[in-house]
Write a protein that holds these residues in place. Structure first.
Motif, mmCIF file in Angstrom:
data_model
loop_
_atom_site.group_PDB
_atom_site.id
_atom_site.type_symbol
_atom_site.label_atom_id
_atom_site.label_comp_id
_atom_site.label_asym_id
_atom_site.label_seq_id
_atom_site.Cartn_x
_atom_site.Cartn_y
_atom_site.Cartn_z
ATOM 1 N N ASP A 74 0.820 -1.209 0.000
ATOM 2 C CA ASP A 74 0.000 0.000 0.000
ATOM 3 C C ASP A 74 0.858 1.265 0.000
ATOM 4 O O ASP A 74 0.388 2.340 0.377
ATOM 5 C CB ASP A 74 -0.972 0.004 1.190
ATOM 6 N N ALA A 75 2.102 1.146 -0.440
ATOM 7 C CA ALA A 75 2.934 2.337 -0.631
ATOM 8 C C ALA A 75 2.292 3.238 -1.684
ATOM 9 O O ALA A 75 1.621 2.763 -2.601
ATOM 10 C CB ALA A 75 4.342 1.943 -1.066
ATOM 11 N N GLN A 76 2.501 4.539 -1.564
ATOM 12 C CA GLN A 76 1.928 5.490 -2.512
ATOM 13 C C GLN A 76 2.971 6.092 -3.448
ATOM 14 O O GLN A 76 2.666 6.421 -4.592
ATOM 15 C CB GLN A 76 1.232 6.629 -1.759
ATOM 16 N N ILE A 77 4.193 6.255 -2.961
ATOM 17 C CA ILE A 77 5.261 6.883 -3.732
ATOM 18 C C ILE A 77 6.470 5.953 -3.701
ATOM 19 O O ILE A 77 6.785 5.361 -2.669
ATOM 20 C CB ILE A 77 5.678 8.250 -3.143
ATOM 21 N N VAL A 78 7.159 5.848 -4.831
ATOM 22 C CA VAL A 78 8.372 5.038 -4.927
ATOM 23 C C VAL A 78 9.510 5.930 -5.414
ATOM 24 O O VAL A 78 9.388 6.585 -6.450
ATOM 25 C CB VAL A 78 8.188 3.855 -5.892
ATOM 26 N N VAL A 79 10.596 5.953 -4.654
ATOM 27 C CA VAL A 79 11.788 6.725 -5.016
ATOM 28 C C VAL A 79 12.878 5.740 -5.445
ATOM 29 O O VAL A 79 13.203 4.805 -4.718
ATOM 30 C CB VAL A 79 12.283 7.584 -3.842
#
Length: 259
Positions: A49-54
């Motif tokens: 359920d992560a929203q942003i990936v760096v």
């Protein structure tokens, strides 16, 4: 969580997932096994359920592209190049289609397959010492159709031709001017720019960002996203919980609180 191949490591911190490439002795050049490890990380993140990936590399290198030391092995093994190319392209496409918003943070060398990785991300931030090149023509090779499409989407056909036909090395300022990167770090540094970008992204709706990626994926020529799917992303947003919250916040003149 750490991938078995320690060159590729990823972890979660609330809404944020970070993927790091750590092979400083090779300027983060990637062999086939590293692409496979990255694909596994992307699969795990897609299901979270992560929203942003760096996505970032060690200081001084994002990724120099293919591991030249693997070249001899691939040349000596029938079918090895086809299998390796399939792995690279599958991983890049998986990154492009990740439901989360993806952010490439680029410091130093970003070339070949490394630039292909960055182009598969939604947004790209760079330090002033970032350098960009795509050099298959210097090896007698051709950039893949998907890689080339992403490049054309970013910089336009004329500049894509120049990059691919000449293998020209671009400095960070030129990359910004051409649209290859979205923002260039200033005196505050790349980390400060990254944090500011993350704050902006996390203030917006995750549901909306997913739908926007679907629409833009269709417009960007992704054969896996048809017009009906893009239209559904637009239509469904009006019945979403995030739109209900966003509309209420607008009417009440307050900041929205998206889940």
């Amino acid at each position: 969580m750490i991938a078995e191949d320690t060159v590729i490591a990823w972890n979660r911190d609330g809404a944020l997932a970070r993927i790091g490439i750590h092979r400083p002795d090779k300027r983060n050049a990637l062999a086939t096994c590293h692409w496979a490890a990255l694909e596994a990380a992307l699969d795990a993140i897609a299901a979270s359920d992560a929203q942003i990936v760096v996505l970032s590399g060690v200081p001084g290198a994002f990724s120099a592209g293919a591991d030249i030391d693997e070249l001899g092995q691939l040349l000596a093994t029938p079918g090895a190049f086809a299998a390796s190319n399939a792995q690279v392209q599958r991983t890049q496409l998986k990154l492009q289609r990740l439901p989360q918003t993806t952010l490439a943070v680029i410091d130093g060398a970003c070339a070949g397959g490394g630039l292909g990785l960055a182009l598969a991300c939604d947004l790209r931030l760079a330090s002033p010492r970032a350098r960009f090149a795509i050099t298959p023509a210097k090896l007698g090779l051709v950039y893949s159709p998907d890689d080339s499409r992403r490049l054309v989407t970013a910089v336009g056909l004329a500049r894509a031709r120049e990059m691919l036909l000449t293998g020209r090395l671009l400095d960070a300022a030129t990359a910004l001017d051409w649209g290859l990167v979205n923002q260039l770090a200033g005196d505050d540094g790349l980390e400060a720019l990254e944090q500011a970008q993350l704050q902006q992204l996390l203030a917006s709706s995750g549901q909306a960002r997913r739908g926007i990626k679907t629409v833009l994926g269709h417009l960007g020529g992704d054969a896996g996203i048809g017009l009906a799917q893009a239209q559904a992303a637009f239509d469904d947003a009006f019945a979403s919980s995030d739109f209900a919250e966003g509309a209420a916040a607008f009417l009440e003149k307050r900041a929205p609180r998206f889940g």
